[in-house]
Design a protein around this motif. Structure first.
Motif, short mmCIF file in Angstrom:
data_model
loop_
_atom_site.label_atom_id
_atom_site.label_comp_id
_atom_site.label_asym_id
_atom_site.label_seq_id
_atom_site.Cartn_x
_atom_site.Cartn_y
_atom_site.Cartn_z
N ARG B 249 42.88 67.30 81.33
CA ARG B 249 43.36 66.38 82.36
C ARG B 249 42.23 65.56 82.94
O ARG B 249 42.37 64.35 83.15
N ALA B 250 41.09 66.22 83.22
CA ALA B 250 39.99 65.53 83.89
C ALA B 250 39.50 64.36 83.04
O ALA B 250 39.28 63.25 83.53
N ARG B 251 39.38 64.62 81.76
CA ARG B 251 38.88 63.57 80.88
C ARG B 251 39.87 62.42 80.77
O ARG B 251 39.50 61.26 80.77
N LEU B 252 41.13 62.79 80.70
CA LEU B 252 42.16 61.76 80.58
C LEU B 252 42.24 60.93 81.86
O LEU B 252 42.45 59.72 81.82
N SER B 253 42.04 61.60 83.01
CA SER B 253 42.02 60.88 84.28
C SER B 253 40.89 59.87 84.30
O SER B 253 41.04 58.73 84.73
N GLN B 254 39.72 60.31 83.79
CA GLN B 254 38.56 59.40 83.73
C GLN B 254 38.89 58.17 82.90
O GLN B 254 38.60 57.04 83.29
N ILE B 255 39.49 58.42 81.76
CA ILE B 255 39.82 57.30 80.87
C ILE B 255 40.79 56.35 81.55
O ILE B 255 40.61 55.13 81.57
N ALA B 256 41.82 56.92 82.18
CA ALA B 256 42.84 56.10 82.84
C ALA B 256 42.19 55.28 83.97
O ALA B 256 42.47 54.08 84.12
N GLU B 257 41.31 55.92 84.73
CA GLU B 257 40.69 55.21 85.85
C GLU B 257 39.78 54.09 85.36
O GLU B 257 39.69 53.02 85.97
N ARG B 258 39.10 54.37 84.24
CA ARG B 258 38.21 53.33 83.67
C ARG B 258 39.04 52.11 83.26
O ARG B 258 38.67 50.97 83.54
N SER B 279 49.70 50.42 85.31
CA SER B 279 50.19 51.75 85.66
C SER B 279 50.17 52.59 84.39
O SER B 279 50.45 52.09 83.30
N ILE B 280 49.82 53.87 84.57
CA ILE B 280 49.62 54.70 83.38
C ILE B 280 50.32 56.04 83.54
O ILE B 280 50.19 56.71 84.57
N GLY B 281 51.09 56.40 82.50
CA GLY B 281 51.70 57.73 82.45
C GLY B 281 51.13 58.52 81.29
O GLY B 281 50.94 57.97 80.21
N ILE B 282 50.84 59.78 81.54
CA ILE B 282 50.14 60.58 80.52
C ILE B 282 50.89 61.89 80.28
O ILE B 282 51.36 62.53 81.23
N ALA B 302 56.28 59.97 83.32
CA ALA B 302 55.05 60.00 84.12
C ALA B 302 54.69 58.59 84.58
O ALA B 302 54.24 58.37 85.71
N LEU B 303 54.92 57.61 83.69
CA LEU B 303 54.64 56.21 84.04
C LEU B 303 55.53 55.79 85.22
O LEU B 303 55.08 55.14 86.16
N TYR B 304 56.80 56.21 85.15
CA TYR B 304 57.74 55.86 86.21
C TYR B 304 57.27 56.44 87.54
O TYR B 304 57.28 55.78 88.57
N GLN B 313 48.30 53.06 89.53
CA GLN B 313 48.19 54.52 89.63
C GLN B 313 48.35 55.13 88.25
O GLN B 313 48.88 54.50 87.34
N HIS B 314 47.88 56.36 88.11
CA HIS B 314 48.22 57.08 86.88
C HIS B 314 48.78 58.45 87.25
O HIS B 314 48.46 58.99 88.30
N ALA B 315 49.64 58.96 86.40
CA ALA B 315 50.28 60.25 86.69
C ALA B 315 50.44 61.03 85.40
O ALA B 315 50.57 60.45 84.32
N PHE B 316 50.41 62.35 85.54
CA PHE B 316 50.62 63.23 84.38
C PHE B 316 52.04 63.75 84.38
O PHE B 316 52.62 64.00 85.43
N HIS B 317 52.56 63.93 83.19
CA HIS B 317 53.82 64.66 83.07
C HIS B 317 53.51 66.12 83.38
O HIS B 317 52.51 66.67 82.89
#
Lengths: 213, 323
Positions: B249-258, B279-282, B302-304, B313-317
Motif C-alpha cells: 500500500r505504501a508504495r502504491l500511495s507514493q506512486i499515486a501521489e507522485r 482521482s485514483i482508485g487502487i 475505489a475510484l468512486y 484523492q486516491h483510495a484503496f479498495h
C-alpha cells in the motif's frame, strides 16, 4: 512470352508465384532493386514483393515481362534467355543449379534427363507450371529439344538454361532456335565437346566436404 | 560361372560383398570398397570389416547364412561407424551380402564423397538426394511466406491493441495483460486513473487542446510507470495502470501521489493555464486469483470513493477479510 506476349490457352490463366518470383529476382539481382521498383510500378503490381507460394493471374506475368522489356530495352526473347542463364549461373540461384545437376554426371546425360525435368520439378512443387520437354537424338552430337507449353515463352528460357548448364558442365555446345509451331518450339543443340573445359564442381552432398558447390 | 555372376553383381549391386568358406571377403563391389579406401576389403575377414548388429548375437559366416533372406543391420568397423542395411544369400559354401545405406545416405554421400556413378543405375538414391534438396528449398519458400503472414498478423494485432490517438495500450490489450497477471498468481496492483477536468478543456478550448492535454497525460503516465508496468487508455479520460510485482500500500500511495502532484501543475494551452487533477482508485491482487472483472470493479469502486472524498484523492479498495 516469345515474340508474341505470354498467352494462356485452354483456360490456363494462373501461374505459379515461383515463376513470377524468378522474374523479380532476375531483375533485382541483375539490374538492382531500383530497376525492379520501376518495373513493378510500370506493371502496376499490387504488392512490390512477389509471393513464391501463391498463384497469380497470367496477365500479371505478362505485364511484368512487358514492363521489364521496355525498361531494359530488350526483346522478350533476349530477356527470357537472360532469365534462363540467370537461373543457372547466379550465386543466388545455386539451389536451382544443384537441382539441375542431379540430372546427370555430364552434359550428355543431362540432355537425356530433360524429358524427366517437369516430373522432377513437380516432385518438389507439384503445381509448378512446367513445359513438356522432348529430346530427339539426331546422331553425331546433334539434338533437337521440343518445348511445349500452353504458356508461351519457356523455349527462350530453356535456351538460356541450356547454355548456362553447358558452361557448368564444361561442355562446348551450339544452341539455336529452330522454329515454332502451335504451342511448341524446337531448339537445335550441337554437342561439339562434352569435356571442353573443367566446368564447375558438383558433390551430391549439399554444402558438403566433397569440394562441390 | 561365378566370375560371370560377379561381373553381373558389380554392375547391378556395386555394394555387394562375397564371403568365402572361411569367412573371408573374396569379392566386393566398387562402391563398398570406396567406404574403406585406401584399405583393401578383399582378403579381410567379414567380421573384421563389418559389425553385425541385427540379427542380434549372430556372427561370422554361420550367422550370415542363418539370416539368409532376412534384413541385416550392420555397422562399418571404422571411425565413422556408418550404419548399413543388407541382405544375405548363401552362395556355394559362402554367402553374398548386398548392402545399402538406408537413412544414413545423407551422411554417407558427404563422408565418402559419393557420386552418381557409385550407385546402381536403377537405384533411386540420386532421386532421393534430389528430393531432399528440392523439398528443403520449397519449405524455405513456404516458411518465408508464413513469416511474412505472421508479421502482418502481428502488425494488425499491434494496431488493434493500441489506442490510435495516444499510442497507449487499449482496453483489449489491458484486459489481456491483466488476465495473464491473474493466471500467474503473482502480486500486482490495478490502478484506475480518472482526469477530473478533462471535459471542460475539450469542450471549452476545442479538440486540439484536448488532444494536446491527452499527450501530456500520456507523457506523465509514461514517466511515472516502469517499463514492465502497463498504461492503458480505457475510455475518453479514463486510464488503467497495472503494476506487476507491487502489492504494498505504501508504495502504491507514493506512486499515486507522485502522479497527482504532476497533474496538479497547470497544463498550458497557449497562454491558457488548464487546471486538471486526477482521482485514483487502487486494488491489490495478492495471488488469490480474484478474476479480472472483479479486480476492475474493485478499482472502479475505489475510484468512486476517491472522487467522493474530493478532487485529486486516491483510495484503496478494502480487501475482504482473509478466509
Amino acid at each position: 512470352m516469345g515474340q508474341e506476349p505470354a498467352r494462356a490457352k485452354g483456360g490456363h490463366n494462373r501461374i505459379h508465384g515461383l515463376i513470377n518470383l524468378a522474374i523479380q529476382n532476375f531483375v533485382m539481382d541483375s539490374y538492382g532493386p531500383q530497376m525492379w521498383q520501376a518495373v513493378a510500378h510500370a506493371a502496376r503490381l499490387p504488392d512490390a514483393e512477389i509471393e513464391a507460394m501463391l498463384r497469380y493471374d497470367l496477365t500479371l506475368t505478362e505485364a511484368v515481362l512487358g514492363a521489364a522489356c521496355t525498361a531494359l530495352n530488350q526483346t522478350p526473347d533476349a530477356l527470357l534467355e537472360d532469365l534462363g542463364t540467370y537461373l543457372v549461373s547466379h550465386p543466388n540461384t545455386e539451389v536451382l543449379r544443384r537441382l539441375l545437376r542431379f540430372g546427370g554426371v555430364n552434359f550428355l546425360e543431362f540432355l537425356h534427363s530433360l524429358d524427366e525435368l517437369p516430373g522432377r520439378a513437380q516432385l518438389a512443387v507439384e503445381d509448378l507450371d512446367m513445359p513438356q520437354l522432348e529430346l530427339v537424338d539426331l546422331g553425331h552430337g546433334e539434338f533437337r529439344l521440343n518445348v511445349r507449353s500452353p504458356i508461351a515463352g519457356f523455349a527462350p528460357v530453356m535456351m538460356g538454361v541450356l547454355r548456362a548448364m553447358a558452361d557448368d558442365y564444361g561442355a562446348l555446345v551450339l544452341i539455336a532456335p529452330v522454329g515454332r509451331h502451335g504451342d511448341g518450339a524446337d531448339i537445335a543443340i550441337t554437342l561439339l565437346d562434352s569435356s571442353f573445359a573443367a566446368g564447375r564442381g558438383f558433390a551430391l552432398a549439399a554444402g558438403g566436404a566433397g569440394g562441390g558447390g | 560361372m561365378s566370375d560371370d555372376i560377379f561381373a553381373l553383381l558389380s554392375v547391378f549391386c556395386p555394394m555387394h560383398v562375397a564371403v568365402g568358406a572361411q569367412g573371408q571377403i573374396t569379392y566386393c563391389g566398387a562402391s563398398v570398397e570406396k567406404l574403406f579406401a585406401p584399405t583393401r576389403l578383399v582378403g579381410q575377414q567379414f567380421d573384421a570389416a563389418f559389425h553385425l548388429i541385427r540379427p542380434r548375437g549372430s556372427q561370422g559366416l554361420a550367422g550370415l547364412r542363418a539370416a539368409q533372406g532376412g534384413g541385416l543391420q550392420l555397422e562399418l568397423r571404422q571411425p565413422r561407424r556408418t550404419r548399413l542395411r543388407g541382405v544375405a544369400v548363401a552362395f556355394g559354401p559362402g554367402v553374398v551380402v548386398n548392402l545399402g545405406f538406408g537413412l544414413s545416405i545423407l551422411d554417407a554421400v558427404r563422408d565418402y564423397t559419393l557420386s552418381a556413378a557409385d550407385f546402381a543405375r536403377t537405384d533411386i538414391a540420386i532421386e532421393l538426394l534430389y528430393l531432399v534438396e528440392a523439398k528443403s528449398a520449397a519449405m524455405a519458400a513456404s516458411r518465408r511466406l508464413n513469416l511474412r503472414l505472421q508479421g502482418a498478423r502481428l502488425a494488425a494485432e499491434e494496431a488493434a491493441i493500441t489506442d490510435s490517438l495516444t499510442g497507449l495500450a487499449n482496453r483489449r490489450a489491458m484486459e489481456r495483460v491483466l488476465e495473464r497477471l491473474v493466471q500467474a498468481r503473482a502480486p500486482f496492483a490495478v490502478m484506475q486513473v480518472d482526469l477530473d477536468h478533462f471535459k471542460p478543456v475539450n469542450d471549452g478550448l476545442g479538440h486540439a487542446a484536448g488532444d494536446a492535454l491527452l499527450a501530456h497525460v500520456v507523457q506523465v503516465l509514461g514517466q511515472e510507470t516502469r517499463q514492465d508496468d502497463l498504461a492503458a487508455r480505457v475510455g475518453g479520460d479514463e486510464f488503467v495502470l497495472l503494476f506487476a510485482g507491487i502489492a504494498e500500500r505504501a508504495r502504491l500511495s507514493q506512486i499515486a501521489e507522485r502522479i497527482q502532484r504532476r497533474f496538479a501543475q497547470p497544463f498550458y494551452w497557449g497562454d491558457v493555464a488548464c487546471k486538471i487533477s486526477a482521482s485514483i482508485g487502487i486494488t491489490i491482487a495478492g495471488g488469490d486469483a480474484r478474476p479480472a472483472p472483479v479486480l476492475l470493479a474493485e478499482a472502479d469502486a475505489a475510484l468512486y470513493a476517491a472522487k467522493h472524498a474530493g478532487r485529486a484523492q486516491h483510495a484503496f479498495h478494502l480487501a475482504p477479510p482473509a478466509q
